[in-house]
Design a protein around this motif. Structure first.
Motif, mmCIF file in Angstrom:
data_model
loop_
_atom_site.group_PDB
_atom_site.id
_atom_site.type_symbol
_atom_site.label_atom_id
_atom_site.label_comp_id
_atom_site.label_asym_id
_atom_site.label_seq_id
_atom_site.Cartn_x
_atom_site.Cartn_y
_atom_site.Cartn_z
ATOM 1 N N ARG A 22 0.828 -1.205 0.000
ATOM 2 C CA ARG A 22 0.000 0.000 0.000
ATOM 3 C C ARG A 22 0.861 1.253 0.000
ATOM 4 N N LEU A 23 1.921 1.266 0.795
ATOM 5 C CA LEU A 23 2.821 2.418 0.813
ATOM 6 C C LEU A 23 3.480 2.617 -0.545
ATOM 7 N N LEU A 24 3.952 1.520 -1.130
ATOM 8 C CA LEU A 24 4.635 1.598 -2.414
ATOM 9 C C LEU A 24 3.690 2.067 -3.509
ATOM 10 N N ALA A 25 2.470 1.544 -3.531
ATOM 11 C CA ALA A 25 1.498 1.941 -4.556
ATOM 12 C C ALA A 25 1.130 3.408 -4.416
ATOM 13 N N ALA A 26 0.968 3.879 -3.179
ATOM 14 C CA ALA A 26 0.626 5.290 -2.961
ATOM 15 C C ALA A 26 1.758 6.211 -3.374
ATOM 16 N N SER A 27 2.998 5.809 -3.094
ATOM 17 C CA SER A 27 4.142 6.653 -3.448
ATOM 18 C C SER A 27 4.372 6.686 -4.952
ATOM 19 N N GLN A 28 4.121 5.581 -5.633
ATOM 20 C CA GLN A 28 4.307 5.544 -7.078
ATOM 21 C C GLN A 28 3.205 6.294 -7.815
ATOM 22 N N GLY A 29 2.042 6.359 -7.219
ATOM 23 C CA GLY A 29 0.942 7.066 -7.853
ATOM 24 C C GLY A 29 0.957 8.556 -7.612
ATOM 25 N N ALA A 30 1.821 9.010 -6.676
ATOM 26 C CA ALA A 30 1.891 10.432 -6.355
ATOM 27 C C ALA A 30 3.036 11.083 -7.121
ATOM 28 N N GLY A 31 3.007 12.408 -7.178
ATOM 29 C CA GLY A 31 4.079 13.150 -7.827
ATOM 30 C C GLY A 31 5.342 13.126 -6.986
ATOM 31 N N ALA A 32 6.426 13.563 -7.581
ATOM 32 C CA ALA A 32 7.725 13.512 -6.896
ATOM 33 C C ALA A 32 7.740 14.397 -5.659
ATOM 34 N N ALA A 33 7.007 15.510 -5.709
ATOM 35 C CA ALA A 33 7.004 16.439 -4.582
ATOM 36 C C ALA A 33 5.734 16.329 -3.751
ATOM 37 N N ASP A 34 4.981 15.270 -3.934
ATOM 38 C CA ASP A 34 3.724 15.096 -3.206
ATOM 39 C C ASP A 34 4.011 14.812 -1.744
ATOM 40 N N PHE A 35 3.391 15.608 -0.859
ATOM 41 C CA PHE A 35 3.621 15.468 0.580
ATOM 42 C C PHE A 35 2.635 14.494 1.211
ATOM 43 N N CYS A 36 1.797 13.877 0.400
ATOM 44 C CA CYS A 36 0.759 12.984 0.923
ATOM 45 C C CYS A 36 1.100 11.517 0.735
ATOM 46 N N ALA A 37 2.351 11.196 0.462
ATOM 47 C CA ALA A 37 2.735 9.805 0.248
ATOM 48 C C ALA A 37 4.114 9.561 0.842
ATOM 49 N N LEU A 38 4.362 8.313 1.180
ATOM 50 C CA LEU A 38 5.640 7.891 1.752
ATOM 51 C C LEU A 38 6.070 6.603 1.079
ATOM 52 N N THR A 39 7.334 6.501 0.741
ATOM 53 C CA THR A 39 7.855 5.214 0.298
ATOM 54 C C THR A 39 8.112 4.364 1.537
ATOM 55 N N PRO A 40 8.193 3.054 1.405
ATOM 56 C CA PRO A 40 8.506 2.220 2.575
ATOM 57 C C PRO A 40 9.800 2.624 3.256
ATOM 58 N N GLU A 41 10.828 3.007 2.472
ATOM 59 C CA GLU A 41 12.098 3.410 3.062
ATOM 60 C C GLU A 41 11.946 4.690 3.877
ATOM 61 N N GLU A 42 11.185 5.655 3.363
ATOM 62 C CA GLU A 42 10.966 6.901 4.096
ATOM 63 C C GLU A 42 10.162 6.654 5.362
ATOM 64 N N PHE A 43 9.202 5.765 5.287
ATOM 65 C CA PHE A 43 8.412 5.436 6.473
ATOM 66 C C PHE A 43 9.299 4.884 7.579
ATOM 67 N N VAL A 44 10.154 3.926 7.245
ATOM 68 C CA VAL A 44 11.032 3.322 8.248
ATOM 69 C C VAL A 44 11.985 4.361 8.821
ATOM 70 N N GLN A 45 12.550 5.211 7.971
ATOM 71 C CA GLN A 45 13.492 6.214 8.456
ATOM 72 C C GLN A 45 12.824 7.201 9.403
ATOM 73 N N GLN A 46 11.606 7.624 9.093
ATOM 74 C CA GLN A 46 10.918 8.569 9.968
ATOM 75 C C GLN A 46 10.561 7.924 11.304
ATOM 76 N N VAL A 47 10.182 6.664 11.275
ATOM 77 C CA VAL A 47 9.887 5.966 12.529
ATOM 78 C C VAL A 47 11.152 5.833 13.373
#
Length: 323
Positions: A22-47
């Motif tokens: 779900r994270l990957l699909a949301a990030s791929q469907g969003a624009g490069a500068a979209d603040f409403c999506a996270l890649t799995p790697e970004e999610f883990v780093q923020q946590v």
């Protein structure tokens, strides 16, 4: 009574394959500068940044991280102060080892799933929220036993300490598995009885009725950030403070709670159903007998409801209406 401003936080991190997809699909469907999506790697780093920030708030803070995986829960990290004396002497600094330990074990989980999938042994992804909650509560209960802290540190028992309420923070993003309703509610009531606060942060487009009820009943916080890209800001400003400090903060509150129950017969969320007057089991349709306790209900050939079962929301019994 000696006061202690340290805090115990147990984090349940959803690691199901569906969540990463779900994270990957949301990030791929969003624009490069979209603040409403996270890649799995970004999610883990923020946590990981949030967990390190929590440990640095107070040198006495204690942290445990469990992975709510496909069919079970796995321990990803435990503060050295929660371990035995021999293991603690070998452990590096808490804030530096937390990220390394969590990343290493997450990689192992993902590699293990990929290996099972390649071997044709992939297990059914049924979610493990109930099991992870139960394990977290058992972990906290073990630490709360008299002398548990002294036994872990190898020191002699000391005077009782007044500590903030232990907290469980659930980071999830998948819809509820209605088949787990009974187990999850049992875990919530256990947390309520043992004075454990359950917080929840949903990373995704759907709310969780289970986690809404958990936060509401235990006095915790439930939040679904509208801008997932700012997850770190939400974690630091909302979920970093302990329960005592929250009384001085103006924190966001949930707009509403979904109190719908899941029926015991089909495991579906329902708005109207029938309750057994003996064991309070919930059904979405009239049944000849209770499948839980075996209580027979009156015949319903005339179209009337069973005599031993009353509809949800009626005033036949105050206890039943509350359920």
């Amino acid at each position: 009574m000696e006061e202690d401003d340290s805090s115990l936080l147990v984090v349940l991190l959803e690691t199901r394959g569906e969540f990463w997809e779900r994270l990957l699909a949301a990030s791929q469907g969003a624009g490069a500068a979209d603040f409403c999506a996270l890649t799995p790697e970004e999610f883990v780093q923020q946590v990981l940044v949030f967990l390190n920030a929590f440990l640095l708030l107070n040198e006495g803070n204690k942290l445990a991280v469990f992975a709510a995986h496909t069919t079970d829960s796995r321990l990803l990290y435990m503060s050295p102060s929660l371990q035995g004396e021999a293991r603690r002497r070998k452990a590096p600094a808490a804030s530096s080892s937390a990220a390394q330990s969590i990343l290493q074990r997450l990689r192992f989980l993902i590699a293990d799933d990929e290996q099972r999938a390649s071997d044709g042994e992939a297990e059914r992804d049924s979610g493990a929220l109930a099991g992870a909650l139960s394990r977290a509560l058992c972990f906290i209960h073990k630490l709360q036993r008299p002398g548990a802290a002294a036994a872990a540190s190898g020191a002699a028992p000391v005077a009782a300490r007044q500590t903030p309420k232990p907290r469980v923070l659930v980071l999830a993003g998948c819809p509820d598995v209605t088949a787990q309703y009974i187990a999850v509610m049992n875990a919530i009531f256990s947390a309520l009885r043992n004075d454990v606060v359950i917080d929840a942060c949903m990373v995704g487009g759907a709310d969780s009725a289970f986690l809404q009820q958990a936060a509401h009943l235990t006095g915790g916080l439930y939040l679904r950030p509208p801008r997932v890209g700012g997850l770190l800001q939400t974690l630091l400003t909302v979920f970093c403070a302990d329960t005592y400090s929250r009384s001085f903060l103006d924190l966001p509150q949930a707009s509403g709670v979904d109190f719908r129950a899941s029926c015991f017969c089909h495991k579906r969320a329902i708005d109207l159903g029938y309750v057994c007057s003996v064991c309070l089991s919930i059904f979405c349709q009239a049944m000849p007998e209770c499948t839980t306790c075996g209580t027979p209900f009156a015949s319903t050939k005339s179209g009337k409801r069973p005599a031993a079962a009353s509809p949800l929301g009626t005033e036949r019994s105050s206890k039943q209406a509350h359920i």
